[in-house]
Design an enzyme around this catalytic site. Structure first.
Site, short mmCIF file in Angstrom:
data_model
loop_
_atom_site.label_atom_id
_atom_site.label_comp_id
_atom_site.label_asym_id
_atom_site.label_seq_id
_atom_site.Cartn_x
_atom_site.Cartn_y
_atom_site.Cartn_z
N ASP A 1 -8.33 9.20 -0.48
CA ASP A 1 -7.18 8.48 0.04
C ASP A 1 -5.95 9.21 -0.51
O ASP A 1 -5.87 9.46 -1.71
CB ASP A 1 -7.20 7.03 -0.43
N GLY B 1 -2.85 6.93 5.96
CA GLY B 1 -2.19 6.16 7.01
C GLY B 1 -0.90 6.81 7.45
O GLY B 1 -0.28 6.39 8.43
#
Length: 645
Positions: A344, A490
């Site tokens: 991430d 994201g």
């Protein structure tokens, strides 16, 4: 704090009810009784005395094994205690029978020395497992016994740790241990957290920063507001995680247990076959009995039973002392097979905060002057971009006549000059031309602000999410290990591509919604890859749980503890290759131990049965016990040589 070391867990198995001290005591007393048994065995007419001494030895020295066979038979899992108990019982019963009139030579001294060797072997085994878990004992001893709790009138009272509650204020003097997890209220100091995080460099602490209970305060005095105590504390969670990991079984352990059970059947069957064969060949009953007892002794799967638990104890304790908390042993073993690591981006590869990447000169001022002027203006703003610029500028003098320009920036007077730090949108609205040299600055998802002096553009400051300095080294190390690094974020594709190219990551997934992260992990797993997911433990619970191995960067968060298989205490991505390297080294140790523990029986059992008796090679039960114990010690030494890179 109660200490649940691995040797205690181990003793709950075949050594239940017996401590290291108990085996040590039984060994020395049995050894003392063995001396007269050996001496009297050489003198005629002493069988009655030998029977009494050997009966005491059999009952006292053999009790751990006699209790063990009862437990194993009840559990339906005959193992090494069964073999030892059968061997000493056969030798004792046969010797008693010869004293009562059965033709043959008693095996009193063989029985005595066999019991001694078995007790010595178990004593060494239990002590080895205990020593492997010293890291847990060291952790348990980290906490001080008392704390200086500050009263409402400013005085302090020394109280036991059990009396501390969340919200209490404690004083930590120079050189003392921090008594509980908390936040610094007053003071500044450097704190040594090496026993907890593996990080050798003391960490500077000032008001607002978190301190961990058990860490060692340095040269300054700290006043700390207690946040967590007792079982909720970070140290208590670490100890519990390590204890659970050391006690948990693994796939390799299941294999070892099955092998040990089958080896027990082979030993019992081999002993019976050996006994029958030598009788059929016309050898005396005593000879056949001795050969059968030796087979059962030498085949005792002590080394096999110790091969995996000891490696587990060593590797888990070693990992904990290096700031790697293994929560799930099964997943940790799978880490050796990892060929893809998904990161991430925010908070893992990057620090999750804005930082100044570059200062571009577009006017007459230098880069240093531009940053200093901008820092003076932004020093008075709380905006993340402003804080990043002020931090990069050092300690600038705040501007006078500060004025925030909503959504566009801020301005103020610095040294008599009207300085503004504004967005590109402000320039467009004000009709100020953006210099051609600044046209490409926003590529790669960067944020750009311009510094104006009385309306003239002095320069531009480029900001971006700060990439951890350790991340590039981590990616490089993974590639050298043959593991593909993959980034998940994201953020938009432009930002993702900039960070990926900066770190040397070829494959990334951008604009992934939090709800879709787990599906992305599953998609990569469906490609046949063994996947590790690395997240910050706050919003990455689903992908952490979906991956073959979930690794949380940043210990102390409840979600990290609850969902990750491995927690990196130091929040350093460079520990990820270390986890995988340790998993590979651990597996190699397990395999090496299993090969030795089972392989030596291929040679030892036939020798014990007497296949070379024709050329004068005959092993006594005591020699068989020595060989069996030697294999156990070799396995223990091999496990203790495990290192973390």
């Amino acid at each position: 704090m109660e200490n649940h070391s691995a040797h205690e867990a181990h003793s709950a198995g075949r050594h239940a009810g017996h401590s290291v001290a108990d085996f040590r005591k039984r060994f020395w007393i049995s050894l003392a009784l063995t001396v007269p048994v050996i001496l009297l065995s050489m003198a005629p007419g002493m069988n009655a005395v030998l029977l009494v001494l050997s009966s005491v030895l059999y009952v006292y020295g053999g009790m751990p094994f006699l209790k063990g066979i009862v437990r194993e038979v009840r559990a339906g899992k005959p193992g090494m205690m069964t073999l030892v108990a059968v061997a000493i019982s056969v030798a004792y019963s046969y010797s008693v029978a010869t004293v009562l009139g059965l033709e043959g030579m008693p095996l009193f001294w063989e029985l005595a020395t066999l019991i001694d060797i078995m007790l010595l072997g178990h004593w060494i085994e239990m002590r080895s497992v205990g020593e492997a878990s010293r890291a847990l004992e060291s952790l348990a001893k980290l906490m001080p016994s008392q704390a200086h709790r500050r009263n409402a009138d400013g005085t302090t009272t020394d109280v036991d740790l059990e009396e501390l509650r969340s919200g209490d204020v404690v004083v930590v003097r120079p050189g003392e241990k921090v008594p509980a997890d908390g936040d610094v209220l007053e003071g500044a100091s450097s704190v040594n957290e090496s026993m907890l995080t593996g990080e050798s460099v003391p960490v500077e602490k000032s008001p607002g920063e978190r301190v961990i209970g058990g860490s060692m305060n340095g040269e300054g005095s700290l006043t700390v507001t207690v946040a967590r105590t007792g079982a909720e504390s970070f140290l208590a969670q670490v100890i519990e995680l390590v204890r659970e990991a050391q006690e948990s079984k693994s796939k390799t352990q299941d294999l070892a247990d099955r092998a040990a059970m089958w080896l027990t059947f082979v030993a019992l069957g081999g002993g019976a076959l050996t006994f029958g064969t030598w009788l059929a060949l016309g050898r005396p009953l005593s000879y056949a009995m001795e050969r059968a007892v030796t087979v059962m002794v030498i085949a005792c799967p002590h080394a096999l039973g110790l091969a995996i638990p000891l490696v587990v104890a060593v590797s888990t304790a070693l990992a904990a002392s290096s700031g790697l908390l293994v929560r799930d042993r099964m997943a940790f073993e799978n880490a050796r097979l990892i060929n893809a690591v998904i990161f991430d981006k925010t908070g893992t590869l990057t620090e999750g905060r804005f930082g100044v990447e570059d200062v571009v000169v577009l006017g007459e001022a230098s880069a240093e002057e531009i940053l200093s002027l901008a820092g003076s203006v932004e020093e008075l703003s709380e905006h993340p971009i402003a804080r990043a610029i002020a931090e990069a500028a050092g300690t600038p003098t705040p501007a006078e006549e500060f004025l925030a320009i909503p959504g566009k920036g801020a301005q103020g007077v610095v040294g008599g000059r009207s300085i503004a730090v504004v967005s590109p949108g402000y320039l467009a609205e004000a009709g100020i031309d953006v210099p051609a040299a600044a046209a490409e600055l926003t590529s790669g998802g960067r944020t750009v602000v311009f510094v104006l002096d009385d309306g003239s553009v002095l320069g531009a400051i480029v900001l971006s999410d700060v990439v951890r300095p350790e991340s590039a080294e981590t990616i490089r190390a993974l590639k050298e290990m043959g593991i593909e690094p993959i980034m998940l974020t994201g953020d938009n594709a432009v930002v993702a591509e900039r960070v990926a190219s900066q770190l040397g990551i070829e494959r990334f997934f951008a604009e992934v919604l939090p709800a879709d992260k787990a599906a992305t992990v599953q998609r990569i797993r469906s490609e046949g890859k063994v996947v590790a997911m690395v997240g910050d433990g706050v919003n990455d619970a689903p992908p952490l749980a979906t991956a073959d191995v979930g690794i949380a960067i940043g210990a102390g968060t409840d979600v990290a503890i609850a969902t990750a298989d491995v927690v990196l205490v130091r929040s350093d991505p460079r520990d990820i290759p270390s986890v995988i390297a340790l998993a590979r080294a651990t597996y190699r140790k397990m395999v090496a131990n299993l090969i030795w523990a089972t392989g030596y029986n291929v040679i030892a059992i036939p020798l014990a049965a007497g296949v070379l008796a024709g050329v004068g090679v005959v092993l006594s039960p005591a020699v068989g016990g020595v060989l069996m114990s030697a294999s156990t010690v070799i396995v223990a030494i091999n496990a203790r040589m495990l290192k973390v890179k």
